[in-house]
Design a protein around this motif. Structure first.
Motif, PDB file in Angstrom:
ATOM      1  N   LEU A 225      -5.684   7.414   0.269  1.00  0.00           N
ATOM      2  CA  LEU A 225      -4.757   7.514   1.395  1.00  0.00           C
ATOM      3  C   LEU A 225      -4.581   6.179   2.106  1.00  0.00           C
ATOM      4  O   LEU A 225      -3.593   5.981   2.815  1.00  0.00           O
ATOM      5  CB  LEU A 225      -5.253   8.574   2.394  1.00  0.00           C
ATOM      6  N   ARG A 226      -5.529   5.262   1.900  1.00  0.00           N
ATOM      7  CA  ARG A 226      -5.446   3.930   2.523  1.00  0.00           C
ATOM      8  C   ARG A 226      -4.840   2.897   1.572  1.00  0.00           C
ATOM      9  O   ARG A 226      -4.825   1.710   1.879  1.00  0.00           O
ATOM     10  CB  ARG A 226      -6.843   3.475   2.949  1.00  0.00           C
ATOM     11  N   MET A 227      -4.362   3.368   0.425  1.00  0.00           N
ATOM     12  CA  MET A 227      -3.845   2.443  -0.587  1.00  0.00           C
ATOM     13  C   MET A 227      -2.309   2.444  -0.648  1.00  0.00           C
ATOM     14  O   MET A 227      -1.732   1.968  -1.599  1.00  0.00           O
ATOM     15  CB  MET A 227      -4.426   2.806  -1.961  1.00  0.00           C
ATOM     16  N   ARG A 228      -1.677   2.995   0.370  1.00  0.00           N
ATOM     17  CA  ARG A 228      -0.230   3.057   0.485  1.00  0.00           C
ATOM     18  C   ARG A 228       0.417   3.679  -0.777  1.00  0.00           C
ATOM     19  O   ARG A 228       1.298   3.115  -1.417  1.00  0.00           O
ATOM     20  CB  ARG A 228       0.328   1.646   0.719  1.00  0.00           C
ATOM     21  N   PRO A 229      -0.026   4.919  -1.143  1.00  0.00           N
ATOM     22  CA  PRO A 229       0.568   5.537  -2.329  1.00  0.00           C
ATOM     23  C   PRO A 229       1.900   6.207  -2.013  1.00  0.00           C
ATOM     24  O   PRO A 229       2.085   6.784  -0.936  1.00  0.00           O
ATOM     25  CB  PRO A 229      -0.475   6.582  -2.716  1.00  0.00           C
ATOM     26  N   ASP A 230       2.845   6.125  -2.938  1.00  0.00           N
ATOM     27  CA  ASP A 230       4.036   6.970  -2.865  1.00  0.00           C
ATOM     28  C   ASP A 230       3.742   8.340  -3.465  1.00  0.00           C
ATOM     29  O   ASP A 230       4.271   9.347  -3.001  1.00  0.00           O
ATOM     30  CB  ASP A 230       5.197   6.318  -3.621  1.00  0.00           C
TER      31      ASP A 230
END
Length: 482
Positions: free
Chosen positions: A322-327
């Motif tokens: 969630l902190r990895m900027r996923p689309d």
């Protein structure tokens, strides 16, 4: 009698006797020779005349293998050597050893002897030929005497055998040590994977009473695409068009099914619909997904080490993702407390997520998710959990392995919301069992639309995603899904 004379005598006896083929128990048995080289004949009086030849060749095999270990030493485990280079080096050494011993072998015997020793030294012994066979999808070893394989959804007993329990244990240890794991009486069961991604489970005595048990679910070298699933009858053209639109519309999708039904394969196909310009994070226990997009971050969980430390769970990876900027977040399977984190992510802006869950039907998938959320250790009321599920999950795609061995998508089900304390579901597609079976026992039915348009279809028009009216059975379908 010398080894060479025993071989010559055994060959002469075999020429005088016409061998009787061994009885078979199924189509696979007829195609699979035993691993002993070469197979001996049996005369009408029931006496086996090939045993001398087998014993002599096994003696050659044992001596050649021992000399090979002495010559190569640590080179066998040298990680700096390329796999092809190592195999060629072993072949050259074996040929040299056989020539030095001046053992009279035919070209066929020499070829089989070299290949078996290579499989024993570098590969997985009698299992190597099944790993190399693309038609075999699963290998099941029930002790050293029984090796089963799955082909076309059916399980067959093969003639392959291990020398003894110790031989089987060496093969298991060779697999687990390559991935930094161990298996012994203090840790008698292990999950691992081969270098090609194939999933491995091993369990040894005292837990496995009938002998060490090994299960290998093979990893497909060429991933199946939507066209393959349509040609196999797993999904229909209409269903493929709907699922493509659902993925592009960023619906949250759960793939449900039992063990070995093809959930991961279907998840891989759904993931192929993801746009190439989005950042995708995949989270798995063992890396199996084969996404073709370029912007993919692949995360894999890690078990405890020998000291019982260093474990990284699926739940840890979901939280970190969630902190990895996923689309998009694609989770190989939810089986514990990570289901709560997944639902929360779906409900807080990370829409378009896809995952799988073990269940026997779409309704059971909802119940299973409820149970998994409770495993997170949060004291949540059941109604609150159901509201989370009803709000987060938009679509359940259920896949089953039918009695004829085929894998079919039997339900495409919309999660409509809550009515009282019940999560309401509505099938958009369901498998037609009423079509019966053909002469070979194969189901003639296919997934057909129920005629009910899911509520989320109106959302497709808002996003500019085209969907043919024929998908829900209003007019005949023509052409093929692209």
């Amino acid at each position: 009698m010398s080894l060479a004379r025993r071989l010559e005598a055994a060959r002469g006896l075999e020429k005088e006797t016409v061998p009787t083929p061994a009885p078979t128990t199924g189509p696979w048995s007829a195609q699979t020779p035993t691993v002993v080289i070469p197979s001996g004949g049996t005369s009408a009086d029931g006496r086996s005349h090939g045993s001398d030849s087998n014993e002599a060749l096994n003696a050659v095999k044992e001596r050649a293998g021992t000399k090979l270990y002495e010559r190569m030493g640590s080179r066998i485990t040298d990680a700096s050597m390329d796999e092809d280079e190592l195999q060629q080096y072993v072949k050259d050494e074996l040929r040299s050893i056989i020539e030095e011993d001046e053992i009279p072998l035919t070209s066929l015997e020499r070829q089989r002897l070299v290949q078996e020793i290579i499989d024993h030294v570098l590969g997985l012994g009698p299992l190597q030929k099944f790993l190399d066979d693309n038609e075999v999808t699963e290998i099941m070893v029930n002790g050293p005497e029984k090796v089963y394989v799955e082909r076309s959804g059916k399980i067959f007993l093969t003639g392959a055998k291990f020398g003894d329990e110790e031989h089987l244990r060496r093969i298991i240890e060779r697999i687990v040590t390559k991935v930094g794991r161990r298996i012994d009486e203090s840790s008698p069961l292990v999950d691992a994977r081969l270098s090609d991604g194939s999933r491995v489970n091993a369990i040894i005595p005292p837990l496995a009473v009938s002998g060490s048990t090994l299960t290998i679910r093979k990893f497909g070298h060429v991933p199946l695409n939507v066209g393959n699933l349509i040609s196999l009858g797993t999904i229909s053209v209409e269903m493929a068009e709907l699922l493509n639109a659902c993925v592009k519309a960023r619906l949250n999708i759960i793939v449900s099914g039992g063990t070995g039904t093809g959930k991961t394969t279907l998840l891989n196909v759904l993931s192929s619909f993801l746009p190439a310009d989005e950042r995708i994070v995949t989270i798995e226990d063992a890396v199996e997904l084969q996404l073709q997009q370029e912007h993919v971050v692949r995360l894999e969980s890690r078990p405890r080490n020998i000291e019982g430390k260093g474990e990284v769970t699926i739940r840890d990876l979901v939280r970190n993702s969630l902190r990895m900027r996923p689309d998009r977040i694609v989770i190989g399977e939810v089986r514990g407390g990570e289901s709560l984190d997944m639902l929360q992510a779906m409900n807080t802006g990370h829409d378009g997520s896809i995952s799988t869950v073990h269940a026997n039907s779409p309704r059971d998938a909802i119940s299973r998710l409820e149970t998994l959320v409770l495993m997170a250790g949060m004291d949540l009321p059941l109604r609150a959990i159901r509201e989370q599920i009803a709000s987060a999950v938009n679509l359940i795609v259920h896949i089953s392995r039918l009695r004829d061995g085929t894998r079919r998508v039997t339900h495409v089900t919309e999660v409509q919301g809550m009515e009282g304390d019940i999560v309401t579901l509505q099938d958009a597609f369901a498998f037609d069992y009423s079509a019966g079976v053909d002469a070979n026992g194969r189901f003639l039915g296919r997934p057909i639309p129920t005629g009910v348009r899911p509520r989320f279809v109106d959302h497709f028009a808002e996003l500019g995603i085209p969907l043919s009216p024929a998908v829900f059975g209003s007019v005949p379908i023509g052409g093929a899904f692209r």
